[in-house]
Design a protein around this motif. Structure first.
Motif, PDB file in Angstrom:
ATOM      1  N   PRO A 294       5.833  -1.852   1.333  1.00 40.09           N
ATOM      2  CA  PRO A 294       4.603  -2.371   1.956  1.00 40.09           C
ATOM      3  C   PRO A 294       3.405  -2.127   1.028  1.00 40.09           C
ATOM      4  CG  PRO A 294       5.798  -0.831   3.407  1.00 40.09           C
ATOM      5  CD  PRO A 294       6.341  -0.665   2.029  1.00 40.09           C
ATOM      6  N   VAL A 295       2.633  -3.179   0.776  1.00 42.64           N
ATOM      7  CA  VAL A 295       1.439  -3.076  -0.078  1.00 42.64           C
ATOM      8  C   VAL A 295       0.261  -3.694   0.675  1.00 42.64           C
ATOM      9  CG1 VAL A 295       2.743  -3.125  -2.237  1.00 42.64           C
ATOM     10  CG2 VAL A 295       1.942  -5.273  -1.239  1.00 42.64           C
ATOM     11  N   TYR A 296      -0.940  -3.339   0.253  1.00 42.78           N
ATOM     12  CA  TYR A 296      -2.138  -3.879   0.893  1.00 42.78           C
ATOM     13  C   TYR A 296      -2.302  -5.358   0.555  1.00 42.78           C
ATOM     14  CZ  TYR A 296      -3.409   0.942   1.935  1.00 42.78           C
ATOM     15  OH  TYR A 296      -3.415   2.228   2.412  1.00 42.78           O
ATOM     16  N   ARG A 297      -2.724  -6.127   1.550  1.00 43.18           N
ATOM     17  CA  ARG A 297      -2.862  -7.566   1.342  1.00 43.18           C
ATOM     18  C   ARG A 297      -3.882  -7.880   0.245  1.00 43.18           C
ATOM     19  NH1 ARG A 297      -1.649 -12.093   4.081  1.00 43.18           N
ATOM     20  NH2 ARG A 297      -0.822 -10.909   5.843  1.00 43.18           N
ATOM     21  N   ASN A 298      -4.964  -7.111   0.195  1.00 39.22           N
ATOM     22  CA  ASN A 298      -6.009  -7.384  -0.809  1.00 39.22           C
ATOM     23  C   ASN A 298      -5.784  -6.623  -2.112  1.00 39.22           C
ATOM     24  OD1 ASN A 298      -6.505  -4.836   0.107  1.00 39.22           O
ATOM     25  ND2 ASN A 298      -8.608  -5.219   0.772  1.00 39.22           N
ATOM     26  N   ASN A 299      -4.672  -5.881  -2.209  1.00 42.61           N
ATOM     27  CA  ASN A 299      -4.367  -5.156  -3.445  1.00 42.61           C
ATOM     28  C   ASN A 299      -2.865  -4.929  -3.507  1.00 42.61           C
ATOM     29  OD1 ASN A 299      -4.239  -3.598  -5.723  1.00 42.61           O
ATOM     30  ND2 ASN A 299      -5.465  -1.904  -4.919  1.00 42.61           N
ATOM     31  N   SER A 300      -2.147  -5.916  -4.054  1.00 45.14           N
ATOM     32  CA  SER A 300      -0.689  -5.866  -4.043  1.00 45.14           C
ATOM     33  C   SER A 300      -0.118  -4.801  -4.967  1.00 45.14           C
ATOM     34  CB  SER A 300      -0.126  -7.240  -4.430  1.00 45.14           C
ATOM     35  OG  SER A 300      -0.555  -7.609  -5.723  1.00 45.14           O
ATOM     36  N   ASP A 301      -0.951  -4.149  -5.772  1.00 43.36           N
ATOM     37  CA  ASP A 301      -0.469  -3.078  -6.652  1.00 43.36           C
ATOM     38  C   ASP A 301      -0.569  -1.703  -5.988  1.00 43.36           C
ATOM     39  OD1 ASP A 301       0.081  -4.844  -8.735  1.00 43.36           O
ATOM     40  OD2 ASP A 301      -1.989  -4.756  -9.473  1.00 43.36           O
ATOM     41  N   SER A 302      -1.113  -1.652  -4.784  1.00 41.35           N
ATOM     42  CA  SER A 302      -1.326  -0.370  -4.107  1.00 41.35           C
ATOM     43  C   SER A 302      -0.350  -0.236  -2.929  1.00 41.35           C
ATOM     44  CB  SER A 302      -2.771  -0.263  -3.611  1.00 41.35           C
ATOM     45  OG  SER A 302      -3.005   0.984  -3.014  1.00 41.35           O
ATOM     46  N   LYS A 303       0.506   0.776  -2.991  1.00 47.30           N
ATOM     47  CA  LYS A 303       1.499   0.993  -1.935  1.00 47.30           C
ATOM     48  C   LYS A 303       0.848   1.653  -0.720  1.00 47.30           C
ATOM     49  CE  LYS A 303       5.321   1.660  -5.208  1.00 47.30           C
ATOM     50  NZ  LYS A 303       6.384   2.609  -5.649  1.00 47.30           N
ATOM     51  N   ILE A 304       1.131   1.123   0.460  1.00 50.87           N
ATOM     52  CA  ILE A 304       0.580   1.686   1.689  1.00 50.87           C
ATOM     53  C   ILE A 304       1.168   3.066   1.966  1.00 50.87           C
ATOM     54  CG2 ILE A 304       0.489   1.381   4.198  1.00 50.87           C
ATOM     55  CD1 ILE A 304       0.356  -1.630   3.698  1.00 50.87           C
ATOM     56  N   LEU A 305       2.452   3.253   1.668  1.00 51.56           N
ATOM     57  CA  LEU A 305       3.149   4.513   1.964  1.00 51.56           C
ATOM     58  C   LEU A 305       3.268   5.404   0.733  1.00 51.56           C
ATOM     59  CD1 LEU A 305       6.072   3.029   4.116  1.00 51.56           C
ATOM     60  CD2 LEU A 305       3.816   3.783   4.881  1.00 51.56           C
ATOM     61  N   ALA A 306       2.302   5.300  -0.186  1.00 52.17           N
ATOM     62  CA  ALA A 306       2.402   6.041  -1.449  1.00 52.17           C
ATOM     63  C   ALA A 306       2.289   7.548  -1.262  1.00 52.17           C
ATOM     64  CB  ALA A 306       1.312   5.557  -2.419  1.00 52.17           C
ATOM     65  N   ASP A 307       1.582   7.998  -0.244  1.00 48.01           N
ATOM     66  CA  ASP A 307       1.381   9.433  -0.061  1.00 48.01           C
ATOM     67  C   ASP A 307       2.716  10.134   0.238  1.00 48.01           C
ATOM     68  OD1 ASP A 307       0.591  11.995   1.521  1.00 48.01           O
ATOM     69  OD2 ASP A 307      -1.308  11.276   0.705  1.00 48.01           O
ATOM     70  N   LYS A 308       2.903  11.339  -0.337  1.00 41.95           N
ATOM     71  CA  LYS A 308       4.124  12.111  -0.127  1.00 41.95           C
ATOM     72  C   LYS A 308       4.346  12.470   1.345  1.00 41.95           C
ATOM     73  CE  LYS A 308       5.427  12.204  -4.400  1.00 41.95           C
ATOM     74  NZ  LYS A 308       6.651  11.434  -4.805  1.00 41.95           N
TER      75      LYS A 308
END
Length: 537
Positions: free
Chosen positions: A311-325
């Motif tokens: 899952p990535v942000y709609r306005n930033n496809s390089d940023s993962k929504i679940l990136a936090d540990k």
């Protein structure tokens, strides 16, 4: 009594459907308004808990409210939150009380709503104040009849038994319901437990940093939410203010403070609090994100292929929504080809092994509420399982031979290096939280608690914990070892006991990880062990 509550909560997890599994949920609140409730609910927390419930359900869910003195009154017909919001609820306590007619009316209303999630939440102090003894006898029998009918129809009934004192209630019919005895100070916490643990409403429980000079600092593991709701629940009346936000919408009540923000530009927050010393605080956040799914199938020759969902942000496809540990190793339900699966989160990606025989993969639903967030965006995908070519298989075989030869050559050095790594990692993690232990079918069924924070060792045996908690005759648990982990604890089963977690068998020699609020059942000694957090003071 507490053992019965714990077993009931486990049972209801199997009965109550997941939050978004049906078109909408239908909940009827039944409230005792007799005069004795003035003592049991002096701050009128029952109306506040119902308003909070409406805020934590979806707009299409339906709520009905029935009050009862000598006769029941439907003060809110079963209707959707969207069409009939609950902004204010006034209830007065006076007169006599008779619960049976109100319960039967709630069951009758929900019996007409087939194929939906149906629940009754019953607030009472258990006092019926009818004039004649014969009326009271009939009252008890009618309550039992209503509870039996609800069970037959598959309608879970929660009885929140508010106690103003330690005197026993004068009717007991809870074998067909889930009783939770409490007082008004525990009411919001009990409602929160029902909605978050059993109804699976989205929320993230945040562990706060130390409170210094009445300032509470915390971080939210979502960096760019569209909306963010912050809920601070307290065990004593008090208040809190969210610092450095001028446009925040807030609701302040006796035991709960709610803050709503639109598109906050930071995930670090600070509150100024004012509570009596020793107050327990629970902090929940509900982030709403707008995103899309990046999907890929990784082909495997010797095992099942792996479906990766990022899952990535709609306005930033390089940023993962679940990136936090925070999200690592958490499980999320997936609906694929009309079947339900469980995927694991790792480094911001949901991974799931899929059968190679499935040619076309239809990803129909990702239940983000399992991860505590509300996902607004595209959450479906159509994929095709890759077919293995002969050339690709030969290349893989050649690579495998090379890797095996390299492994044999460096086996000794690898073993030494692995031992060094294990030795270095041995004490990376420390114990946290506490264990709640219940012995089923025992004369003394009260749960015991064991604080893990005090331990400095790298592991502890369950038999040692039971000994310190004054349990007797549990020699069979010898060989069950508890170790600290990054997100919780590890349970290593070297015993002859049968250990299950959510109907999954933990075989001899295997290890299972428990996160907060996870439980295991140990047979044949009939122990229930739950890993819980310690609330900040």
């Amino acid at each position: 009594m507490l053992r019965k509550i714990f077993v009931s909560l486990i049972t209801i997890c199997a009965i109550v459907f997941s939050f978004n599994s049906a078109e909408c949920r239908k909940v009827i609140f039944v409230i005792n308004t007799g005069q004795t409730m003035k003592i049991s609910d002096p701050f009128h927390e029952i109306p506040e808990s119902i308003i909070w419930s409406a805020e934590n359900l979806s707009a299409n869910d339906e709520i009905g409210i029935i009050t009862f003195g000598e006769i029941p009154r439907v003060i809110r017909p079963l209707s959707s939150i969207k069409d009939n919001p609950i902004d204010n609820l006034q209830i007065e306590y006076s007169g006599k009380s008779n619960a049976s007619a109100a319960l039967l009316q709630a069951v009758d209303i929900l019996s007409q709503k087939f194929n939906t999630d149906r629940t009754i939440i019953f607030f009472t102090d258990g006092e019926n104040l009818l004039d004649e003894k014969s009326q009271n006898i009939m009252f008890v029998e009618n309550v039992k009849a209503g509870l039996r009918q609800a069970q037959w129809l598959g309608i879970p009934v929660y009885i929140l038994s508010l106690r103003a004192d330690v005197n026993p209630q004068n009717y007991h019919s809870y074998e067909w319901a889930k009783e939770i005895p409490l007082n008004y100070l525990d009411l919001m916490s009990a409602i929160r437990t029902i909605f978050h643990n059993d109804f699976k409403t989205p929320h993230l429980e945040i562990f706060t940093k130390n409170i210094s000079n009445n300032n509470l600092e915390f971080e939210v593991p979502i960096s760019n939410p569209e909306k963010l709701k912050i809920i601070l629940l307290s065990s004593s009346a008090g208040n809190a203010t969210l610092n450095n936000f001028s446009n925040v919408a807030s609701v302040k009540r006796n035991f709960i403070n709610i803050f709503e923000l639109n598109a906050p530009t930071t995930n670090k927050f600070e509150m100024t609090t004012n509570y009596p010393q020793g107050t327990g605080l629970t902090l929940d956040v509900i982030p709403t994100v707008n995103g899309i799914l990046q999907t890929e199938i990784l082909s495997s020759l010797f095992a099942e292929n792996v479906l990766e969902i990022t899952p990535v942000y709609r306005n930033n496809s390089d940023s993962k929504i679940l990136a936090d540990k925070f999200f690592d190793n958490k499980t999320v339900a997936l609906q694929i080809n009309d079947k339900n699966f469980g995927g694991k989160v790792k480094d911001g990606t949901i991974n799931l092994a899929i059968p190679n025989a499935e040619e076309n993969i239809s990803l129909q639903k990702v239940h983000f509420e399992d991860l505590g967030i509300i996902f607004e965006g595209d959450d479906t995908a159509q994929l095709k399982n890759p077919k293995n070519s002969i050339a690709w298989i030969i290349a893989l075989l050649a690579i495998s031979v090379i890797l095996i030869l390299s492994w044999l050559i460096h086996k000794k050095n690898y073993s030494v290096a692995s031992a060094a790594i294990l030795s270095a990692e041995k004490n990376i993690f420390s114990f946290k939280g506490k264990l709640k232990i219940c012995a089923r079918n025992a004369e003394d069924s009260s749960p015991r608690e064991f604080n893990l924070f005090r331990l400095n060792s790298a592991q502890i045996s369950l038999s040692k914990i039971l000994e310190e908690c004054n349990f007797e005759d549990f020699q069979n648990v010898e060989g069950i070892i508890i170790k600290p982990a990054a997100q919780g604890i590890l349970i290593e089963n070297n015993s002859n006991c049968t250990i299950t977690k959510e109907n999954i068998l933990i075989e001899h020699g295997k290890i299972i990880e428990l996160n907060y609020n996870d439980s295991i059942i140990i047979a044949p000694v009939n122990l229930i062990l739950t890993f819980e957090s310690l609330k900040p003071n």
